[in-house]
Design a protein around this motif. Structure first.
Motif, short mmCIF file in Angstrom:
data_model
loop_
_atom_site.label_atom_id
_atom_site.label_comp_id
_atom_site.label_asym_id
_atom_site.label_seq_id
_atom_site.Cartn_x
_atom_site.Cartn_y
_atom_site.Cartn_z
N PHE A 65 0.83 -1.21 0.00
CA PHE A 65 0.00 0.00 0.00
C PHE A 65 0.86 1.25 0.00
CE2 PHE A 65 -2.09 3.33 2.59
CZ PHE A 65 -3.13 3.63 1.73
N LEU A 66 1.99 1.22 0.70
CA LEU A 66 2.83 2.40 0.84
C LEU A 66 3.82 2.56 -0.31
CD1 LEU A 66 3.47 2.10 4.67
CD2 LEU A 66 1.96 3.70 3.51
N THR A 67 3.91 1.58 -1.21
CA THR A 67 4.82 1.69 -2.36
C THR A 67 4.02 1.70 -3.66
OG1 THR A 67 5.12 -0.73 -2.24
CG2 THR A 67 6.79 0.65 -1.19
N VAL A 68 3.44 0.56 -4.00
CA VAL A 68 2.62 0.49 -5.21
C VAL A 68 1.42 1.43 -5.09
CG1 VAL A 68 1.22 -1.02 -6.67
CG2 VAL A 68 3.33 -1.88 -5.64
N GLY A 69 0.84 1.47 -3.90
CA GLY A 69 -0.34 2.31 -3.68
C GLY A 69 -0.07 3.78 -3.91
N ILE A 70 1.10 4.27 -3.48
CA ILE A 70 1.40 5.69 -3.66
C ILE A 70 1.63 6.00 -5.13
CG2 ILE A 70 3.89 5.50 -3.32
CD1 ILE A 70 1.58 8.35 -2.19
N ALA A 71 2.19 5.05 -5.88
CA ALA A 71 2.37 5.27 -7.31
C ALA A 71 1.01 5.39 -8.01
CB ALA A 71 3.18 4.12 -7.92
N ILE A 72 0.07 4.54 -7.60
CA ILE A 72 -1.28 4.61 -8.17
C ILE A 72 -1.95 5.93 -7.78
CG2 ILE A 72 -3.58 3.58 -8.13
CD1 ILE A 72 -2.23 0.87 -7.65
N ALA A 73 -1.78 6.33 -6.53
CA ALA A 73 -2.42 7.55 -6.04
C ALA A 73 -1.87 8.79 -6.73
CB ALA A 73 -2.22 7.67 -4.53
N VAL A 74 -0.54 8.88 -6.87
CA VAL A 74 0.08 10.09 -7.42
C VAL A 74 -0.05 10.13 -8.94
CG1 VAL A 74 2.23 11.36 -7.71
CG2 VAL A 74 1.67 10.35 -5.49
N PHE A 75 0.42 9.08 -9.60
CA PHE A 75 0.44 9.10 -11.06
C PHE A 75 -0.90 8.68 -11.66
CE2 PHE A 75 4.87 8.37 -9.76
CZ PHE A 75 5.46 9.48 -10.35
N PHE A 81 -5.80 9.92 -14.42
CA PHE A 81 -7.27 9.95 -14.32
C PHE A 81 -7.89 11.16 -15.02
CE2 PHE A 81 -10.98 11.53 -11.94
CZ PHE A 81 -11.88 10.54 -12.28
N PRO A 82 -7.42 12.40 -14.78
CA PRO A 82 -8.03 13.53 -15.50
C PRO A 82 -7.90 13.41 -17.00
CG PRO A 82 -6.72 14.31 -13.65
CD PRO A 82 -6.42 12.86 -13.81
N LEU A 83 -6.73 12.92 -17.47
CA LEU A 83 -6.53 12.73 -18.91
C LEU A 83 -7.49 11.68 -19.46
CD1 LEU A 83 -2.63 12.78 -19.05
CD2 LEU A 83 -4.18 14.61 -19.76
N LEU A 84 -7.71 10.62 -18.68
CA LEU A 84 -8.61 9.55 -19.11
C LEU A 84 -10.04 10.07 -19.22
CD1 LEU A 84 -8.96 6.52 -19.71
CD2 LEU A 84 -9.31 6.16 -17.27
N ILE A 85 -10.46 10.85 -18.22
CA ILE A 85 -11.82 11.40 -18.24
C ILE A 85 -12.01 12.31 -19.45
CG2 ILE A 85 -13.39 12.98 -17.06
CD1 ILE A 85 -13.33 10.20 -15.88
N VAL A 86 -11.04 13.19 -19.69
CA VAL A 86 -11.12 14.11 -20.83
C VAL A 86 -11.12 13.32 -22.14
CG1 VAL A 86 -9.89 15.90 -22.11
CG2 VAL A 86 -10.16 16.09 -19.64
N ILE A 271 0.44 19.42 -15.34
CA ILE A 271 1.71 19.15 -14.68
C ILE A 271 1.71 19.79 -13.29
CG2 ILE A 271 4.21 19.38 -14.81
CD1 ILE A 271 2.96 17.58 -16.95
N VAL A 272 1.28 21.03 -13.20
CA VAL A 272 1.22 21.72 -11.91
C VAL A 272 0.26 21.01 -10.96
CG1 VAL A 272 0.50 23.86 -10.78
CG2 VAL A 272 1.88 23.96 -12.86
N ILE A 273 -0.90 20.60 -11.48
CA ILE A 273 -1.88 19.89 -10.66
C ILE A 273 -1.32 18.57 -10.15
CG2 ILE A 273 -4.10 18.67 -10.73
CD1 ILE A 273 -5.14 20.87 -12.56
N ALA A 274 -0.67 17.81 -11.03
CA ALA A 274 -0.11 16.52 -10.64
C ALA A 274 0.97 16.69 -9.57
CB ALA A 274 0.45 15.79 -11.86
N LEU A 275 1.82 17.71 -9.73
CA LEU A 275 2.88 17.95 -8.74
C LEU A 275 2.29 18.33 -7.38
CD1 LEU A 275 5.52 19.92 -10.88
CD2 LEU A 275 5.79 17.64 -9.90
N GLY A 276 1.35 19.28 -7.39
CA GLY A 276 0.78 19.74 -6.13
C GLY A 276 0.00 18.67 -5.40
N LEU A 277 -0.91 18.02 -6.13
CA LEU A 277 -1.73 16.99 -5.49
C LEU A 277 -0.89 15.76 -5.15
CD1 LEU A 277 -5.07 17.13 -7.53
CD2 LEU A 277 -4.37 18.43 -5.51
N GLY A 278 0.14 15.48 -5.94
CA GLY A 278 1.03 14.36 -5.64
C GLY A 278 1.77 14.57 -4.33
N ILE A 279 2.26 15.79 -4.10
CA ILE A 279 2.93 16.09 -2.83
C ILE A 279 1.95 15.92 -1.67
CG2 ILE A 279 3.94 17.95 -1.45
CD1 ILE A 279 5.18 19.03 -4.05
#
Length: 373
Positions: A65-75, A81-86, A271-279
């Motif tokens: 959860f803390l390794t694979v899960g964070i990759a899923i959550a961030v990327f 996800f936003p790109l997929l929806i659009v 890119i800005v959204i992904a960086l901010g929300l990823g942090i």
């Protein structure tokens, strides 16, 4: 303890802010910082619920959860996800959607807003089911007994959570949605997803428990505590651990919907959204680990209640936002306020127990519970 738990988050923060500066200068740096704070404020209740479920998983699945899960959550949720929806909305391929996000951010924003009612219906109904299953269940500790007792009594009616959630969805779709059919479909899918993942988690957890009892390990086992996720059994492994992991990922996705859409009020640059929300997502993961390692949820017993009431508030805001905009400060403020109130109530409760214990003939003190990851 702090550095060991939040070390990766501090490192990712430094790298993310540096990348934002090189990408868009001081403006990008400031926007990423604001988005990170937004994500943390909107998702604190997510960390509390995650910690409750993570505490039941085996060390192996905790690490996943803390390794694979964070990759899923961030990327996955913050970029793909936003790109997929659009892409689905505009019938574009992944590359075309990414190009649109970079070169026509106004159109990209419009498409995301157009898809928001379906996104909010799915995420809102998933979270609503989680909230209702919690408040309709009888439990020993009650934060708001004047409200939780009657809810637990009527919760004995089978499938009441489904009835209430489905009725709320139908009412919202009928009164406020521009496209009631799609909103209903998305909301029902959110309910089905919760029921499926929740049921599979319980199924395989019970199977694991039965196997342990057959091997003689079940003798003397204490009764399982009240559940707030797909399983109330500790240290789930194998298939049970996998479905707990799957449950946490869907839960995180449901929480992230609101943050991803709300981020467009601050920036439309993917890119800005992904960086901010990823942090921000990194800090939520670190906070989850901190709560488990410190045994915070065992010591401050009303935090779990506050988090679930905050989830109920978030689910309600998401459903309302299908037809009317709900400012992010209201959503974040409600969640933070409920959790702070639950924390204060827990502190008062613990002090009362300390006073009772010190005044008893035995003079015994309050026993603190802890849990290790």
């Amino acid at each position: 303890m702090i550095l060991r738990t939040f070390g990766w988050s501090f490192g990712i923060t430094a790298l993310g802010l540096l990348a934002a500066f090189f990408y868009d200068g001081p403006t990008g740096l400031a926007l990423v910082a604001v988005l990170a704070i937004l994500e943390i404020s909107l998702s604190f209740d997510n960390a509390v619920v995650n910690a409750k479920v993570l505490d039941r998983m085996s060390p192996f699945w905790q690490k996943i959860f803390l390794t694979v899960g964070i990759a899923i959550a961030v990327f996955g949720m913050r970029l793909v996800f936003p790109l997929l929806i659009v892409g689905i909305t505009a019938k574009l391929g992944p590359v075309e959607a990414f190009d649109l996000a970079l070169n026509d951010q106004h159109r990209y924003h419009e498409l995301m807003n157009g898809a928001y009612p379906m996104i909010a219906a799915f995420g809102g109904m998933f979270l609503m089911m989680l909230f209702l299953n919690f408040v309709f269940e009888e439990r020993a500790e009650k934060w708001l007994p004047w409200l939780e007792r009657p809810l637990a009594r009527i919760g004995k009616l089978d499938q009441l959570a489904v009835v209430v959630a489905g009725g709320s969805l139908a009412l919202v779709a009928w009164l406020t949605a521009d496209d009631p059919g799609n909103v209903m479909i998305a909301g029902v899918l959110g309910m089905v997803t919760y029921i499926l993942v929740n049921g599979l988690g319980e199924l395989f957890s019970e199977a694991s428990e039965d196997d342990e009892e057959e091997d003689g390990d079940g003798e003397g086992r204490e009764a399982a505590p009240a559940k707030s996720g797909p399983s109330s059994l500790a240290l789930a492994t194998g298939k049970a651990g996998f479905f707990l992991f799957l449950y946490l990922e869907v839960l995180d996705a449901s929480f992230s919907f609101d943050g991803v859409i709300g981020a467009f009020a601050i920036s439309t640059d993917p890119i800005v959204i992904a960086l901010g929300l990823g942090i921000g997502a990194m800090y939520i993961r670190s906070l989850t680990v901190f709560l488990v390692r410190k045994g915070t949820l065992h010591e401050y017993v009303y935090l779990e209640h506050g988090a679930h009431w905050a989830i109920g508030a978030l689910a309600t805001c998401m459903l309302i936002s299908i037809g009317h905009h709900v400012p992010e400060w209201i959503t974040g403020g409600l969640g933070a306020g409920l959790i702070i109130a639950a924390f204060i109530s827990s502190v008062v409760r613990n002090r009362g127990e300390d006073e009772d214990a010190s005044g008893s003939p035995s003079g015994g003190g309050k026993q603190l519970h802890s849990s290790n990851v």
